[in-house]
Design a protein around this motif. Structure first.
Motif, PDB file in Angstrom:
ATOM      1  N   THR A   1      36.143  38.115  64.228  1.00  0.00           N
ATOM      2  CA  THR A   1      34.916  37.325  64.290  1.00  0.00           C
ATOM      3  C   THR A   1      35.099  35.886  63.835  1.00  0.00           C
ATOM      4  N   GLY A   2      36.110  35.604  63.011  1.00  0.00           N
ATOM      5  CA  GLY A   2      36.296  34.266  62.474  1.00  0.00           C
ATOM      6  C   GLY A   2      35.341  33.925  61.357  1.00  0.00           C
ATOM      7  N   ALA A   3      34.558  34.888  60.876  1.00  0.00           N
ATOM      8  CA  ALA A   3      33.594  34.630  59.810  1.00  0.00           C
ATOM      9  C   ALA A   3      34.288  34.628  58.457  1.00  0.00           C
ATOM     10  N   GLU A   4      33.685  33.948  57.485  1.00  0.00           N
ATOM     11  CA  GLU A   4      34.170  33.986  56.101  1.00  0.00           C
ATOM     12  C   GLU A   4      33.759  35.320  55.485  1.00  0.00           C
ATOM     13  N   VAL A   5      34.713  36.022  54.858  1.00  0.00           N
ATOM     14  CA  VAL A   5      34.460  37.360  54.318  1.00  0.00           C
ATOM     15  C   VAL A   5      34.806  37.361  52.834  1.00  0.00           C
ATOM     16  N   THR A   6      33.859  37.821  51.984  1.00  0.00           N
ATOM     17  CA  THR A   6      34.069  37.962  50.547  1.00  0.00           C
ATOM     18  C   THR A   6      33.712  39.391  50.164  1.00  0.00           C
ATOM     19  N   CYS A   7      34.628  40.070  49.471  1.00  0.00           N
ATOM     20  CA  CYS A   7      34.400  41.457  49.022  1.00  0.00           C
ATOM     21  C   CYS A   7      34.336  41.466  47.507  1.00  0.00           C
ATOM     22  N   VAL A   8      33.230  42.012  46.945  1.00  0.00           N
ATOM     23  CA  VAL A   8      32.984  42.002  45.503  1.00  0.00           C
ATOM     24  C   VAL A   8      33.090  43.424  44.974  1.00  0.00           C
ATOM     25  N   PHE A   9      33.873  43.600  43.887  1.00  0.00           N
ATOM     26  CA  PHE A   9      33.990  44.896  43.217  1.00  0.00           C
ATOM     27  C   PHE A   9      33.501  44.753  41.791  1.00  0.00           C
ATOM     28  N   ASP A  10      32.958  45.835  41.259  1.00  0.00           N
ATOM     29  CA  ASP A  10      32.502  45.869  39.872  1.00  0.00           C
ATOM     30  C   ASP A  10      33.709  46.035  38.961  1.00  0.00           C
ATOM     31  N   GLY A  11      33.956  45.040  38.082  1.00  0.00           N
ATOM     32  CA  GLY A  11      35.119  45.098  37.189  1.00  0.00           C
ATOM     33  C   GLY A  11      34.738  45.271  35.749  1.00  0.00           C
ATOM     34  N   ALA A  12      33.472  45.688  35.466  1.00  0.00           N
ATOM     35  CA  ALA A  12      33.019  45.780  34.075  1.00  0.00           C
ATOM     36  C   ALA A  12      33.749  46.853  33.294  1.00  0.00           C
ATOM     37  N   GLU A  13      34.183  47.926  33.983  1.00  0.00           N
ATOM     38  CA  GLU A  13      34.803  49.048  33.276  1.00  0.00           C
ATOM     39  C   GLU A  13      36.324  49.015  33.347  1.00  0.00           C
ATOM     40  N   LEU A  14      36.914  47.963  33.872  1.00  0.00           N
ATOM     41  CA  LEU A  14      38.370  47.889  33.983  1.00  0.00           C
ATOM     42  C   LEU A  14      38.985  47.524  32.634  1.00  0.00           C
ATOM     43  N   ALA A  15      40.034  48.258  32.250  1.00  0.00           N
ATOM     44  CA  ALA A  15      40.715  47.967  30.991  1.00  0.00           C
ATOM     45  C   ALA A  15      41.662  46.790  31.126  1.00  0.00           C
ATOM     46  N   ALA A  16      42.136  46.505  32.334  1.00  0.00           N
ATOM     47  CA  ALA A  16      43.075  45.404  32.572  1.00  0.00           C
ATOM     48  C   ALA A  16      42.832  44.875  33.971  1.00  0.00           C
ATOM     49  N   PRO A  17      43.279  43.657  34.275  1.00  0.00           N
ATOM     50  CA  PRO A  17      43.101  43.110  35.641  1.00  0.00           C
ATOM     51  C   PRO A  17      43.782  43.987  36.675  1.00  0.00           C
ATOM     52  N   VAL A  18      43.175  44.042  37.867  1.00  0.00           N
ATOM     53  CA  VAL A  18      43.722  44.834  38.967  1.00  0.00           C
ATOM     54  C   VAL A  18      44.794  44.014  39.686  1.00  0.00           C
ATOM     55  N   LEU A  19      45.986  44.608  39.859  1.00  0.00           N
ATOM     56  CA  LEU A  19      47.068  43.952  40.588  1.00  0.00           C
ATOM     57  C   LEU A  19      46.860  44.218  42.075  1.00  0.00           C
ATOM     58  N   LEU A  20      46.395  43.181  42.777  1.00  0.00           N
ATOM     59  CA  LEU A  20      46.021  43.370  44.172  1.00  0.00           C
ATOM     60  C   LEU A  20      46.296  42.079  44.926  1.00  0.00           C
ATOM     61  N   ALA A  21      46.973  42.199  46.083  1.00  0.00           N
ATOM     62  CA  ALA A  21      47.215  41.054  46.950  1.00  0.00           C
ATOM     63  C   ALA A  21      46.138  41.039  48.019  1.00  0.00           C
ATOM     64  N   PRO A  22      45.211  40.076  47.975  1.00  0.00           N
ATOM     65  CA  PRO A  22      44.120  40.069  48.968  1.00  0.00           C
ATOM     66  C   PRO A  22      44.680  39.924  50.380  1.00  0.00           C
ATOM     67  N   PRO A  23      44.127  40.666  51.345  1.00  0.00           N
ATOM     68  CA  PRO A  23      44.602  40.547  52.724  1.00  0.00           C
ATOM     69  C   PRO A  23      44.163  39.215  53.327  1.00  0.00           C
ATOM     70  N   ARG A  24      44.771  38.884  54.437  1.00  0.00           N
ATOM     71  CA  ARG A  24      44.493  37.601  55.099  1.00  0.00           C
ATOM     72  C   ARG A  24      43.030  37.561  55.551  1.00  0.00           C
ATOM     73  N   GLY A  25      42.384  36.457  55.245  1.00  0.00           N
ATOM     74  CA  GLY A  25      41.017  36.236  55.705  1.00  0.00           C
ATOM     75  C   GLY A  25      39.942  36.864  54.839  1.00  0.00           C
ATOM     76  N   VAL A  26      40.285  37.503  53.721  1.00  0.00           N
ATOM     77  CA  VAL A  26      39.290  38.176  52.873  1.00  0.00           C
ATOM     78  C   VAL A  26      39.438  37.660  51.448  1.00  0.00           C
ATOM     79  N   ARG A  27      38.337  37.200  50.862  1.00  0.00           N
ATOM     80  CA  ARG A  27      38.306  36.791  49.462  1.00  0.00           C
ATOM     81  C   ARG A  27      37.882  37.999  48.629  1.00  0.00           C
TER      82      ARG A  27
END
Length: 450
Positions: free
Chosen positions: A364-390
């Motif tokens: 689609t060419g649209a800007e895409v942002t995906c939000v996850f709840d991180g309140a219960e995480l004990a440490a930062p999530v090691l994740l490589a965002p895919p192309r075109g997704v924030r």
């Protein structure tokens, strides 16, 4: 070294011994006390037979190790003394009152007896026996109440049965009186009937002679009747033939009327066509619908997308929204994954959703942002965002819903912002801010279609 409880021996130094099994209510409280104090002991402080239950929760210990803990309290004095220390720490007032020989009057007798069994103060056997007697007395009172209730129920049933029996007896007595009256009447009728029979026999003998004479006459009449019957059957056949002829004539008459109506219709149609040729009427180039004011194709604004004649769960709605210029798609991540594939681990849920969103962004060419709840995480999530997704995780103390509302407020007025979430509170909030809410199931359908 574990100190003695001071209640191992009674008066004169003789050890107090319980000469009967623990009452069931006291035993359950004793096992619960042992289970509560179990967690404060190290594995080395536990008897060997109880060490396998060291990692059990208190509830599971009561369920699976109840008998073993009760046996250990009885046969392992050191273990019982350690449990007694934990009980003193947990209930110091009750323990002090028992060791002083004055149990609290308002305390539950079963709790007092169980604590006395573990602490073993002077006179603990009497307290345990008294609790057993109280439990038996309570059981007896409960059984007495149940027996009394059952007796009342039986008395009510008996009274009802008596009433029913009395009513039935009166009904049967009335029927018996009616039957007696009927029997007397029948007896009188029988005597009269016997007299009539005698007179009838004489009449029969007389009638027999007359019957023989009548029989001969009847045979002659039967022959005449058979002749009349044959004549009537012949007339009936003639009448049926006449009826069938009348029906046939009626059907033919209806066909003639139909033919006349059809001929009249053809005449009218031919006349209309001739009149049209004679007046040289032009073909109609406009229709009444052309006079209705409406929005023509190509003139629809972005706000009109929501009013299109599509079902609210149709994935085509999402394609139309993403086709708008500079569209921004904000996805409530866990809301979508727990709607589509809740049984998967969270890590696999995130990877699956982000991979599908990357393909959607490329299409689609649209800007895409995906939000996850991180309140219960004990440490930062090691994740490589895919192309075109924030990919964003909410900070501690901030929910994913609040982060989505911040993203919507950050956008300039007039930019198409689409928020995917099934949370009604989120949908209402972002709608007031000017964004377009879309249900999670719509995105899942769109992603499943590729």
């Amino acid at each position: 070294m574990v100190e003695s409880t001071g209640g191992e021996a009674g008066e004169g130094g003789a050890a107090e011994v319980l000469d009967r099994p623990l009452p069931e209510g006291v035993r359950r409280r004793v096992v619960q006390i042992a289970s509560d104090g179990f967690g404060g002991l190290t594995v080395g402080e536990l008897p060997p037979q109880l060490r396998q239950y060291a990692r059990f929760t208190p509830t599971r210990r009561v369920k699976f190790a109840g008998n073993a803990m009760a046996a250990a309290l009885e046969g392992e004095p050191v273990f019982r003394q350690r449990i007694a220390e934990r009980l003193r720490d947990a209930q110091p007032e009750l323990a002090a009152a028992l060791e002083a020989g004055s149990p609290p009057p308002a305390a539950d007798p079963l709790d007092v007896a169980a604590a006395a069994y573990v602490l073993r103060p002077v006179g603990w056997v009497k307290l345990v026996a008294a609790a057993g007697e109280d439990a038996q007395r309570a059981d007896a009172e409960r059984a007495d109440d149940e027996t009394r209730a059952e007796l009342e129920r039986l008395r009510a049933e008996l009274a009802e049965a008596r009433t029913h029996t009395r009513t039935e007896t009166e009904r049967l007595r009335a029927e018996l009186d009616a039957a007696k009256r009927e029997a007397g009447s029948s007896e009188r009728k029988l005597r009269a009937a016997l007299s009539d029979v005698k007179r009838g026999e004489a009449a029969v003998r007389k009638a027999k002679a007359e019957t023989d004479a009548v029989r001969a006459e009847g045979q002659a009449q039967v022959s005449a009747a058979e002749s009349e019957t044959r004549r009537l059957k012949s007339r009936l056949g003639e009448a049926e033939s006449a009826l069938e002829s009348s029906r046939r004539a009626a059907r033919e008459g209806r066909s003639i009327e139909d033919m006349r109506v059809r001929l009249l219709l053809d005449t009218v149609l031919d006349a209309a066509q001739g009149l049209r040729r004679e007046l040289a009427l032009p073909p109609v180039s406009s229709r009444p619908a052309d006079s209705v004011d409406a929005v023509e194709p190509g003139r629809m604004t972005p706000k009109d997308i929501a009013a299109r004649a599509l079902h609210e769960h149709d994935p085509a709605i999402l394609d139309q929204l993403l086709a708008l210029p500079q569209a921004h798609l904000v996805v409530d991540g866990y809301n979508v994954t727990k709607t589509g594939y809740p049984t998967m681990p969270l890590e696999k849920q995130r990877l699956r959703l982000l991979g599908s969103l990357s393909q959607l962004a490329a299409q689609t060419g649209a800007e895409v942002t995906c939000v996850f709840d991180g309140a219960e995480l004990a440490a930062p999530v090691l994740l490589a965002p895919p192309r075109g997704v924030r990919v964003l995780f909410s900070k501690p103390g901030v929910t994913a819903d609040e982060l989505i509302r911040q993203l919507v407020r950050a956008e300039p007025s007039g930019r198409p912002v689409i928020v995917v979430s099934t949370d009604r509170e989120v949908a209402d909030g972002i709608a007031k801010a000017g964004a377009r809410p879309v249900a999670s199931v719509v995105l899942l359908k769109r992603l499943s279609h590729g």
